[in-house]
Design a protein around this motif. Structure first.
Motif, PDB file in Angstrom:
ATOM      1  N   ASP A 593      27.118  15.639  13.440  1.00 16.00           N
ATOM      2  CA  ASP A 593      27.381  14.818  14.627  1.00 16.00           C
ATOM      3  C   ASP A 593      27.313  13.335  14.280  1.00 16.00           C
ATOM      4  O   ASP A 593      28.153  12.527  14.719  1.00 16.00           O
ATOM      5  CB  ASP A 593      26.357  15.166  15.701  1.00 16.00           C
ATOM      6  CG  ASP A 593      26.772  14.616  17.071  1.00 16.00           C
ATOM      7  OD1 ASP A 593      27.893  14.056  17.168  1.00 16.00           O
ATOM      8  OD2 ASP A 593      25.986  14.739  18.026  1.00 16.00           O
ATOM      9  N   GLU A 594      26.352  12.958  13.481  1.00 14.69           N
ATOM     10  CA  GLU A 594      26.198  11.568  13.092  1.00 14.69           C
ATOM     11  C   GLU A 594      27.350  11.118  12.189  1.00 14.69           C
ATOM     12  O   GLU A 594      27.870  10.005  12.339  1.00 14.69           O
ATOM     13  CB  GLU A 594      24.860  11.383  12.375  1.00 14.69           C
ATOM     14  CG  GLU A 594      24.556   9.945  11.999  1.00 14.69           C
ATOM     15  CD  GLU A 594      24.425   9.026  13.203  1.00 14.69           C
ATOM     16  OE1 GLU A 594      24.710   7.814  13.067  1.00 14.69           O
ATOM     17  OE2 GLU A 594      24.044   9.508  14.299  1.00 14.69           O
ATOM     18  N   ILE A 595      27.726  11.974  11.262  1.00 15.85           N
ATOM     19  CA  ILE A 595      28.860  11.641  10.374  1.00 15.85           C
ATOM     20  C   ILE A 595      30.121  11.441  11.197  1.00 15.85           C
ATOM     21  O   ILE A 595      30.869  10.471  11.008  1.00 15.85           O
ATOM     22  CB  ILE A 595      29.062  12.740   9.325  1.00 15.85           C
ATOM     23  CG1 ILE A 595      27.918  12.716   8.308  1.00 15.85           C
ATOM     24  CG2 ILE A 595      30.399  12.554   8.608  1.00 15.85           C
ATOM     25  CD1 ILE A 595      27.945  13.894   7.342  1.00 15.85           C
ATOM     26  N   HIS A 596      30.378  12.340  12.118  1.00 11.84           N
ATOM     27  CA  HIS A 596      31.584  12.235  12.945  1.00 11.84           C
ATOM     28  C   HIS A 596      31.542  10.975  13.799  1.00 11.84           C
ATOM     29  O   HIS A 596      32.549  10.256  13.914  1.00 11.84           O
ATOM     30  CB  HIS A 596      31.707  13.474  13.830  1.00 11.84           C
ATOM     31  CG  HIS A 596      32.905  13.422  14.734  1.00 11.84           C
ATOM     32  ND1 HIS A 596      32.849  12.875  16.010  1.00 11.84           N
ATOM     33  CD2 HIS A 596      34.187  13.830  14.550  1.00 11.84           C
ATOM     34  CE1 HIS A 596      34.031  12.958  16.567  1.00 11.84           C
ATOM     35  NE2 HIS A 596      34.879  13.551  15.708  1.00 11.84           N
ATOM     36  N   LYS A 597      30.389  10.737  14.392  1.00 12.43           N
ATOM     37  CA  LYS A 597      30.255   9.561  15.244  1.00 12.43           C
ATOM     38  C   LYS A 597      30.481   8.273  14.447  1.00 12.43           C
ATOM     39  O   LYS A 597      31.134   7.342  14.928  1.00 12.43           O
ATOM     40  CB  LYS A 597      28.874   9.558  15.882  1.00 12.43           C
ATOM     41  CG  LYS A 597      28.611   8.367  16.785  1.00 12.43           C
ATOM     42  CD  LYS A 597      27.214   8.436  17.360  1.00 12.43           C
ATOM     43  CE  LYS A 597      26.924   7.215  18.224  1.00 12.43           C
ATOM     44  NZ  LYS A 597      25.537   7.264  18.792  1.00 12.43           N
ATOM     45  N   LEU A 609      46.180   8.324   1.720  1.00 12.81           N
ATOM     46  CA  LEU A 609      44.758   8.345   1.379  1.00 12.81           C
ATOM     47  C   LEU A 609      43.950   9.023   2.484  1.00 12.81           C
ATOM     48  O   LEU A 609      43.025   9.814   2.209  1.00 12.81           O
ATOM     49  CB  LEU A 609      44.248   6.913   1.163  1.00 12.81           C
ATOM     50  CG  LEU A 609      42.760   6.771   0.861  1.00 12.81           C
ATOM     51  CD1 LEU A 609      42.390   7.535  -0.411  1.00 12.81           C
ATOM     52  CD2 LEU A 609      42.383   5.295   0.732  1.00 12.81           C
ATOM     53  N   GLN A 610      44.316   8.733   3.718  1.00  9.54           N
ATOM     54  CA  GLN A 610      43.633   9.360   4.856  1.00  9.54           C
ATOM     55  C   GLN A 610      43.769  10.878   4.798  1.00  9.54           C
ATOM     56  O   GLN A 610      42.802  11.633   4.984  1.00  9.54           O
ATOM     57  CB  GLN A 610      44.206   8.821   6.155  1.00  9.54           C
ATOM     58  CG  GLN A 610      43.465   9.252   7.405  1.00  9.54           C
ATOM     59  CD  GLN A 610      44.169   8.755   8.651  1.00  9.54           C
ATOM     60  OE1 GLN A 610      45.221   9.275   9.016  1.00  9.54           O
ATOM     61  NE2 GLN A 610      43.576   7.756   9.312  1.00  9.54           N
ATOM     62  N   SER A 611      44.973  11.336   4.520  1.00 11.61           N
ATOM     63  CA  SER A 611      45.218  12.777   4.429  1.00 11.61           C
ATOM     64  C   SER A 611      44.472  13.390   3.251  1.00 11.61           C
ATOM     65  O   SER A 611      43.892  14.489   3.363  1.00 11.61           O
ATOM     66  CB  SER A 611      46.717  13.034   4.299  1.00 11.61           C
ATOM     67  OG  SER A 611      46.986  14.405   4.122  1.00 11.61           O
ATOM     68  N   GLU A 612      44.471  12.701   2.124  1.00 14.16           N
ATOM     69  CA  GLU A 612      43.767  13.202   0.942  1.00 14.16           C
ATOM     70  C   GLU A 612      42.279  13.352   1.218  1.00 14.16           C
ATOM     71  O   GLU A 612      41.650  14.360   0.820  1.00 14.16           O
ATOM     72  CB  GLU A 612      43.988  12.261  -0.240  1.00 14.16           C
ATOM     73  CG  GLU A 612      45.408  12.293  -0.788  1.00 14.16           C
ATOM     74  CD  GLU A 612      45.621  11.246  -1.867  1.00 14.16           C
ATOM     75  OE1 GLU A 612      44.669  10.488  -2.162  1.00 14.16           O
ATOM     76  OE2 GLU A 612      46.743  11.164  -2.409  1.00 14.16           O
ATOM     77  N   LEU A 613      41.688  12.367   1.884  1.00 21.03           N
ATOM     78  CA  LEU A 613      40.267  12.429   2.205  1.00 21.03           C
ATOM     79  C   LEU A 613      39.964  13.607   3.129  1.00 21.03           C
ATOM     80  O   LEU A 613      39.010  14.380   2.918  1.00 21.03           O
ATOM     81  CB  LEU A 613      39.815  11.117   2.843  1.00 21.03           C
ATOM     82  CG  LEU A 613      39.668   9.918   1.904  1.00 21.03           C
ATOM     83  CD1 LEU A 613      39.462   8.636   2.705  1.00 21.03           C
ATOM     84  CD2 LEU A 613      38.490  10.133   0.953  1.00 21.03           C
ATOM     85  N   ARG A 614      40.721  13.768   4.184  1.00 22.16           N
ATOM     86  CA  ARG A 614      40.481  14.845   5.141  1.00 22.16           C
ATOM     87  C   ARG A 614      40.644  16.216   4.490  1.00 22.16           C
ATOM     88  O   ARG A 614      39.822  17.127   4.694  1.00 22.16           O
ATOM     89  CB  ARG A 614      41.438  14.706   6.318  1.00 22.16           C
ATOM     90  CG  ARG A 614      41.119  13.524   7.224  1.00 22.16           C
ATOM     91  CD  ARG A 614      42.228  13.307   8.231  1.00 22.16           C
ATOM     92  NE  ARG A 614      41.914  12.218   9.166  1.00 22.16           N
ATOM     93  CZ  ARG A 614      42.786  11.737  10.044  1.00 22.16           C
ATOM     94  NH1 ARG A 614      44.034  12.227  10.107  1.00 22.16           N
ATOM     95  NH2 ARG A 614      42.417  10.753  10.866  1.00 22.16           N
ATOM     96  N   VAL A 615      41.706  16.349   3.702  1.00 22.61           N
ATOM     97  CA  VAL A 615      41.947  17.632   3.042  1.00 22.61           C
ATOM     98  C   VAL A 615      40.813  17.964   2.082  1.00 22.61           C
ATOM     99  O   VAL A 615      40.330  19.114   2.004  1.00 22.61           O
ATOM    100  CB  VAL A 615      43.298  17.616   2.309  1.00 22.61           C
ATOM    101  CG1 VAL A 615      43.445  18.826   1.396  1.00 22.61           C
ATOM    102  CG2 VAL A 615      44.440  17.600   3.311  1.00 22.61           C
ATOM    103  N   GLU A 659      39.540  13.925  12.901  1.00 19.77           N
ATOM    104  CA  GLU A 659      39.356  12.720  13.707  1.00 19.77           C
ATOM    105  C   GLU A 659      38.692  11.585  12.935  1.00 19.77           C
ATOM    106  O   GLU A 659      38.502  10.493  13.476  1.00 19.77           O
ATOM    107  CB  GLU A 659      38.512  13.050  14.944  1.00 19.77           C
ATOM    108  CG  GLU A 659      39.214  13.995  15.901  1.00 19.77           C
ATOM    109  CD  GLU A 659      38.328  14.404  17.065  1.00 19.77           C
ATOM    110  OE1 GLU A 659      38.845  14.992  18.019  1.00 19.77           O
ATOM    111  OE2 GLU A 659      37.120  14.103  17.024  1.00 19.77           O
ATOM    112  N   LEU A 660      38.353  11.837  11.689  1.00 20.97           N
ATOM    113  CA  LEU A 660      37.708  10.803  10.885  1.00 20.97           C
ATOM    114  C   LEU A 660      38.718   9.738  10.441  1.00 20.97           C
ATOM    115  O   LEU A 660      39.903  10.016  10.294  1.00 20.97           O
ATOM    116  CB  LEU A 660      37.045  11.428   9.653  1.00 20.97           C
ATOM    117  CG  LEU A 660      35.978  12.504   9.912  1.00 20.97           C
ATOM    118  CD1 LEU A 660      35.433  13.025   8.587  1.00 20.97           C
ATOM    119  CD2 LEU A 660      34.852  11.969  10.781  1.00 20.97           C
TER     120      LEU A 660
END
Length: 673
Positions: A593-597, A609-615, A659-660
């Motif tokens: 929860d804290e990480i997401h927030k 880069l955003q996609s690479e991180l999420r994947v 959502e990150l």
């Protein structure tokens, strides 16, 4: 008896003759009177018939002496006069009467033209005859002046000189008028063409025909007449007047042309006092006008002077030089004044544009001028170009100072790309579009000492001897510009590392370095020029650094969370300890929860880069969470206990990871509701 006659005794008046005839008739015998009367009557009739015949006979008109005939006579006379020039003893000749008649005809022609009774229509026969008469008069004047002078010759010379002066004055006016009419005709044609073009193409103002600029597409007959007038004026001793009229007319046309191109003359001091915003608007006009002059106007002006003064190449060259050299100097003064203004980073590209204009136009300009003048202009142009190049180098090298002086202590929110990174990379990308020019500038001015010359990479061993690594050796072998670019990139990397330490969260620090590193790499790969300078080796090293920051981020953020899903410590003697399991689920929920927030407010603007991180996060977290949930969820009592400790399903974890890095915080509690 004869000596006693009256003085006028040999003269008889009409009355005496009649009296004598009367006496004679009276003294004749009576028988002879009818016969005499008859004879007289016959004579009278014959005389009357003769008078009638004379009256009825047409009188042949006197042959008219024309200017054409006079020119032929003068042409036959001139060789004779020339032959007497070298004979100082016998250099005398009775000037034929037709010379005076010739002068009368010329004077009459000039008078008609001056009074407006007969306007010259240039290019027609009468004009040619007029110019021929001026030519013969000049030759006649030169020839007569060499003969022995007496009163008759002096009077004739004075008259010839007077008429010649009037003729030359008239030609001077006509020369000026023709030059003006030439400009007016061309301007009218240009205006019509512009109007037609505007109707056809709207407001498109690109590439007007250079030949339609004022005074460069004159009708051939006007050029021919200007040529003939110039020849007659110069050969007649009126070179100064002819050249002065030409210079005044052409300078006016040239200034008018520059004005139409938007160029305004400015002194050195005026340029120095101008604000950069205003000067920046004038520089493109300077570049456009300078190129137009170098590539078109000067060439056309040179051609025009040659056509009008083709009999006098030296005069043509002098007129062209006097007319255009001053314009070149004006351009150079402007450029030099700009180069000496206060230096700042935003001026670099305008300086490089001006540098290129000076460099590319020099060879074209110097071919038009006489050798001595060309050498002088080459020297002055090279001097101005060097000053412009030196200023450009100093500005580019000042990028180092720009990076060093950016010591702000406020981190960029969300770990986004730092403004300094955007500024430097866009600046370098744009600078590398001038790569060939900048390389030339650095090579030509490599003797310029950098203020921080000691900043070149160099390491020292304990003995004090320098040991240069392979990377430093490669830098030494690079061009000055490439070396300078590498130094700027090294300084930027060092500055970003320092700024990353402003973040308390190491994960966010890694995100910051990834954002900036990816931005730098994308800019380099997106520009063939800058990529060529930096090279594949540098790009591979940069990509490797990005992977290390990625690993660092995962280690600092998700490895700790994965610790909650570890099987170690959950069992004792083969049984799952519920309190420990509940604490694990509770810790996982709180940490996630804290990480997401937190990390939903972080920014990763590069979509790849955003996609690479999420994947990469999902690849680590989803399988681990799914496995942990499958094994231990059954341990908890179904119902209330399960709802309390198992708050996320694997699909929820996947959704929340998506959502990150959007920069928009989203509350899980609000979403679950």
């Amino acid at each position: 008896m004869e000596n006693n006659l009256p003085e006028n005794s040999s003269s008889f008046n009409k009355q005496d003759a009649n009296d004598n005839n009367s006496d004679t008739l009276t003294s004749l015998p009576a028988e002879e009177s009818p016969k005499i009367a008859t004879e007289e009557k016959s004579v009278h009739i014959e005389n009357q018939k003769a008078d009638e015949e004379i009256e009825n006979t047409e009188i042949e008109p006197e042959i008219q002496y024309t200017l054409e005939t006079a020119l032929q006579d003068v042409d036959r006379l001139l060789p004779t006069l020339c032959a007497l020039k070298g004979d100082n003893e016998n250099a005398s000749l009775d000037i034929p009467e037709f010379v005076e008649k010739f002068l009368d005809l010329v004077e009459e022609s000039i008078l008609k033209h001056e009074s407006g009774e007969s306007k010259l229509i240039w290019g027609q026969v009468d004009t040619a005859a007029f110019l021929d008469s001026v030519d013969r008069m000049s030759k006649l004047n030169n020839s007569i002046a060499e003969l022995k002078s007496d009163l008759k010759h002096s009077l004739l010379i004075n008259r010839v000189c007077s008429i010649q002066q009037r003729a030359m004055s008239f030609l001077e006016d006509e020369f000026r008028i023709l030059l003006e009419e030439c400009r007016t005709v061309v301007q009218a044609e240009q205006s019509d063409a512009a109007n037609l073009k505007e109707k056809q193409q709207g407001d498109d103002e690109t590439n007007t025909k250079n030949s339609n600029l004022p005074g460069y597409s004159s009708p051939p007959e006007i050029i021919s007449t200007l040529n003939r007038i110039a020849k007659e004026m110069i050969s007649g001793g009126y070179e100064s007047e002819c050249c002065q009229v030409y210079m005044m007319a052409r300078r006016h046309v040239f200034d008018e042309t520059l004005s139409k191109l938007g160029y305004e003359k400015m002194s050195f001091d005026d340029v120095q006092k101008m604000q950069w915003e205003a000067l920046e608007r004038d520089i493109p006009t300077w570049i456009k006008t300078f190129k137009e002059c170098a590539n078109v106007l000067f060439s056309n002006e040179h051609k025009l002077a040659q056509e009008i003064f083709n009999h006098y190449p030296s005069i043509s060259a002098t007129l062209f030089t006097n007319l255009t050299r001053g314009v070149v100097i004006q351009f150079l003064n402007f450029a030099e004044a700009v180069a000496m203004t206060k230096r700042s980073a935003e001026k670099l590209f305008k300086f490089l544009d001006m540098y290129e204009s000076l460099r590319d136009s020099l060879s074209t300009i110097e071919t038009l001028f006489p050798e001595q003048c060309a050498n002088e202009l080459r020297t002055e142009t090279t001097t101005t170009r060097c000053r412009m190049g030196e200023a450009a180098i100093c500005i580019f090298c000042d990028l180092e100072n720009s990076i060093k002086s950016d010591t702000g202590k406020t981190p960029v929110p969300g770990g986004a790309v730092h403004p300094l990174t955007r500024y430097i990379m866009n600046y370098l990308k744009y600078a590398c579009e001038y790569k060939d020019t900048v390389e030339m500038v650095f090579k030509e001015h490599s003797k310029i000492e950098r203020a921080d010359s000691t900043s070149r990479p160099r390491t020292y061993d304990g003995a004090g001897q320098s040991s240069v690594n392979q990377e430093a050796v490669e830098m030494e072998n690079q061009s000055p510009f490439s070396s300078q670019l590498m130094r700027v990139m090294d300084l930027l990397d060092a500055s970003l590392e320092a700024k990353s330490r402003l973040y308390r969260d190491i994960s966010l620090s890694c995100i910051f370095m990834m954002n900036n590193g990816r931005y730098i790499l994308q800019k380099i790969k997106g520009s063939a020029e800058i990529h060529c300078v930096m090279g594949d080796t540098w790009c591979r090293k940069k990509s490797s650094n990005l992977r290390n920051f990625h690993k660092g981020y995962q280690r600092e953020t998700w490895t700790k969370l994965l610790g909650c899903l570890s099987h170690e410590g959950l069992t004792s003697h083969g049984k799952v300890m519920k309190p420990v399991l509940k604490e694990r689920f509770k810790s996982f929920n709180t940490m996630f929860d804290e990480i997401h927030k937190t990390q939903s407010t972080w920014v990763v603007s590069d979509e790849q880069l955003q996609s690479e991180l999420r994947v990469s996060i999902q690849a680590v977290m989803i399988p681990a969470y799914r496995s942990f949930l499958a094994r231990f969820s059954q341990v908890l009592d179904p119902g209330r206990q399960t709802e309390k400790y198992i708050k996320f399903q694997p699909e929820d974890i996947e959704t929340y990871i998506e959502e990150l890095f959007d920069g928009n915080p989203v509350s899980m509690a609000r979403r679950r509701v």
